[in-house]
Design a protein around this motif. Structure first.
Motif, mmCIF file in Angstrom:
data_model
loop_
_atom_site.group_PDB
_atom_site.id
_atom_site.type_symbol
_atom_site.label_atom_id
_atom_site.label_comp_id
_atom_site.label_asym_id
_atom_site.label_seq_id
_atom_site.Cartn_x
_atom_site.Cartn_y
_atom_site.Cartn_z
ATOM 1 N N ARG A 25 -2.790 8.932 -10.788
ATOM 2 C CA ARG A 25 -3.853 8.832 -11.781
ATOM 3 C C ARG A 25 -3.307 8.658 -13.194
ATOM 4 O O ARG A 25 -3.894 7.966 -14.024
ATOM 5 C CB ARG A 25 -4.722 10.091 -11.735
ATOM 6 N N GLU A 31 -7.961 3.727 -8.640
ATOM 7 C CA GLU A 31 -7.984 4.812 -7.684
ATOM 8 C C GLU A 31 -7.238 4.424 -6.406
ATOM 9 O O GLU A 31 -7.276 3.268 -5.985
ATOM 10 C CB GLU A 31 -9.424 5.192 -7.310
ATOM 11 N N ASP A 54 -12.882 15.365 -10.445
ATOM 12 C CA ASP A 54 -13.676 14.409 -11.224
ATOM 13 C C ASP A 54 -13.090 14.273 -12.627
ATOM 14 O O ASP A 54 -13.175 15.215 -13.425
ATOM 15 C CB ASP A 54 -15.128 14.885 -11.297
ATOM 16 N N PRO A 55 -12.493 13.119 -12.958
ATOM 17 C CA PRO A 55 -11.885 12.962 -14.290
ATOM 18 C C PRO A 55 -12.898 13.069 -15.425
ATOM 19 O O PRO A 55 -12.529 13.345 -16.564
ATOM 20 C CB PRO A 55 -11.278 11.544 -14.237
ATOM 21 N N GLN A 56 -14.180 12.849 -15.137
ATOM 22 C CA GLN A 56 -15.198 12.907 -16.174
ATOM 23 C C GLN A 56 -15.701 14.322 -16.429
ATOM 24 O O GLN A 56 -16.419 14.561 -17.403
ATOM 25 C CB GLN A 56 -16.395 12.015 -15.778
ATOM 26 N N LYS A 104 -5.877 19.365 -12.528
ATOM 27 C CA LYS A 104 -7.101 19.150 -13.295
ATOM 28 C C LYS A 104 -6.837 19.164 -14.791
ATOM 29 O O LYS A 104 -7.209 18.235 -15.519
ATOM 30 C CB LYS A 104 -8.132 20.230 -12.940
ATOM 31 N N LEU A 107 -4.444 16.219 -15.970
ATOM 32 C CA LEU A 107 -5.076 14.904 -15.941
ATOM 33 C C LEU A 107 -6.084 14.754 -17.072
ATOM 34 O O LEU A 107 -6.136 13.717 -17.729
ATOM 35 C CB LEU A 107 -5.765 14.689 -14.585
ATOM 36 N N ASN A 108 -6.882 15.786 -17.329
ATOM 37 C CA ASN A 108 -7.881 15.716 -18.395
ATOM 38 C C ASN A 108 -7.251 15.541 -19.770
ATOM 39 O O ASN A 108 -7.804 14.886 -20.644
ATOM 40 C CB ASN A 108 -8.752 16.967 -18.383
ATOM 41 N N SER A 111 -4.532 11.931 -19.641
ATOM 42 C CA SER A 111 -5.135 10.620 -19.383
ATOM 43 C C SER A 111 -6.325 10.433 -20.315
ATOM 44 O O SER A 111 -7.415 10.965 -20.077
ATOM 45 C CB SER A 111 -5.582 10.532 -17.913
#
Length: 474
Positions: A25, A31, A54-56, A104, A107-108, A111
């Motif tokens: 990611r 994906e 969930d990246p959002q 989590k 990545l948040n 990215s």
């Protein structure tokens, strides 16, 4: 030969799946279906919410829905001192769980995509970055503000995770990378602000009018105010004033819910219509009721006492203005101005980081006060105490409210002076957070000692502080 179906190998494979997905990611926007499906199966099987993938979804939103996860994020990436791989005591199931949480938060934060950034996106990233800093055993904002977490840990437990949870020997210890992670986080944040092109937006009155004031935006405006001029500065001030007025209206309502002072019955009530106690007047004159005429003859009127006993009270508000306390700085500046408007309440306001500034001359105007703050930097409460102590002329009629996360450099020296203030007879109220969300991190070293002193830290919604002050002033 090791059986790949043993629990040990199964957990190791799960952990690797989660980390391979994280790397994929981070370095590829596309994906990978197989990694996504495998990771989802792992997360669901170990009882964690799928929202972690969930990246959002921000970490805040995940914690809001699953409050029990908050403690797991604290100190998540710090080493566990008792872990020993040679004894075979590794908890591999726990390592899988931590891998999901680490993935989590990393990545948040790491990215951030590309393109223009909105104020809401910036606010979400800052909140997520705060969770990463907490996972590394630091307080939110410390790494981005250039604080030295390593040095902090050598001062009475400062910088140490309040939960003590850690990676364990099977998960990488990233705390030794703190000197490089800090600048990297600051660089990412600077890039987001640049992509937001805030200065260009402020220079255009039409675009500036579309901005919605938020705590994150106000923080950026306060940090950048010295670099603005002309139309951009005027629009920035307008946004700050709008936000201040909105928050002040809410806080003013909370302060007004309770009255200040007890009724002074030694002073006769003022005999005016608005003070007329109709119910008491009727009750006291019931003996004058005429059944024949069906009339009540009133020979005496009763009035309500409205004058309240008030002792001149000095309220000294000391607030940490370092990067992690922006929300509290804004809220307390406004709150101080509201209490300054009450009768016989003498309010003083001091802000500090490594230096302290007396903002009392502007305490009645929170807008002007905020413009004089200097957000960021380290934290040294002893400089603020040097300004606060001389203001305590009558301890019994003085309340000192100290708002900070209490991650200090001179812990012993500062706590000794706070103890002296408390024992002098002044009311000392340590406050860990006065945010709208009611969430904040407090140095456990100070928390325990305040509890032993009999002055436990108020940590939560700003309503708690309002109620505490109202009780003292009553």
């Amino acid at each position: 030969m090791t059986d790949p179906t043993t629990p040990v190998d199964r957990d190791e494979n799960r952990r690797q799946v989660l980390y391979w997905r994280l790397l994929a990611r981070l370095f590829d926007t596309e994906e990978h279906a197989s990694l996504e499906s495998a990771s989802l199966a792992v997360v669901e099987d170990i009882g964690l919410p799928p929202a972690l993938l969930d990246p959002q979804a921000s970490v805040d939103s995940v914690v809001q829905r699953h409050p029990d996860l908050a403690a797991e994020f604290d100190g998540l990436m710090t080493p566990e001192p008792d872990a020993d791989d040679t004894t075979g005591t590794r908890d591999r199931a726990a390592e899988v769980r931590r891998a999901a949480l680490v993935s989590k938060v990393l990545l948040n934060v790491m990215s951030t995509g590309s393109g223009t950034v909105t104020a809401e996106q910036l606010a979400r990233w800052q909140a997520d970055a705060g969770w990463l800093e907490r996972a590394l055993g630091c307080r939110p904002g410390e790494l981005r503000g250039g604080g030295s977490a390593g040095a902090a840990r050598s001062h009475g437990g400062v910088g140490v995770s309040p939960t003590g949870t850690g990676f364990g020997s099977g998960t990488p210890d990233l705390t030794n990378l703190i000197p490089t992670i800090g600048p990297d986080l600051a660089a990412i944040e600077a890039d987001l602000v640049k992509r937001m092109r805030l200065r260009e937006v402020l220079a255009d009155p039409a675009l500036a009018a579309q901005l919605t004031p938020s705590m994150s935006l106000i923080e950026q405006l306060l940090r950048d105010k010295n670099n603005l001029s002309g139309v951009a500065l005027a629009n920035a001030k307008a946004l700050i004033r709008r936000f201040v007025d909105e928050v002040a209206e809410v806080l003013r309502t909370q302060v007004a819910k309770a009255t200040v002072g007890t009724l002074d019955r030694s002073i006769p009530p003022k005999r005016v219509f608005r003070n007329l106690d109709i119910d008491r007047t009727i009750w006291k004159n019931l003996t004058n009721w005429s059944p024949e005429e069906e009339r009540l003859y009133v020979d005496r009127l009763y009035y309500r006492h409205t004058v309240r006993k008030t002792t001149p009270t000095r309220l000294i508000v000391v607030v940490d203005q370092s990067g992690s306390m922006v929300d509290s700085m804004v809220n307390c500046t406004i709150l101080a101005s509201i209490f300054a408007g009450l009768p016989k309440v003498d309010v003083h306001l001091i802000a500090y980081d490594t230096r302290a500034v007396d903002l009392t001359p502007w305490v009645h105007d929170p807008f002007e006060t905020l413009l004089r703050t200097n957000l960021g930097g380290g934290t040294d409460g002893t400089v603020a105490m040097a300004l606060a102590q001389p203001k305590i002329a009558e301890p019994r009629n003085t309340v000192v409210v100290w708002i900070s996360d209490f991650y200090e450099w001179r812990t012993e020296q500062l706590f000794a002076s706070m103890t002296a203030v408390h024992r002098s007879g002044a009311k000392f109220i340590p406050v860990g957070s006065v945010t709208s969300a009611g969430r904040g991190s407090v140095n456990p070293w100070f928390r325990e000692r305040f509890k032993d002193l009999g002055t436990p830290v108020i940590s939560g919604h700003i309503r708690k502080l309002v109620q505490e002050l109202k009780t003292f002033l009553a």
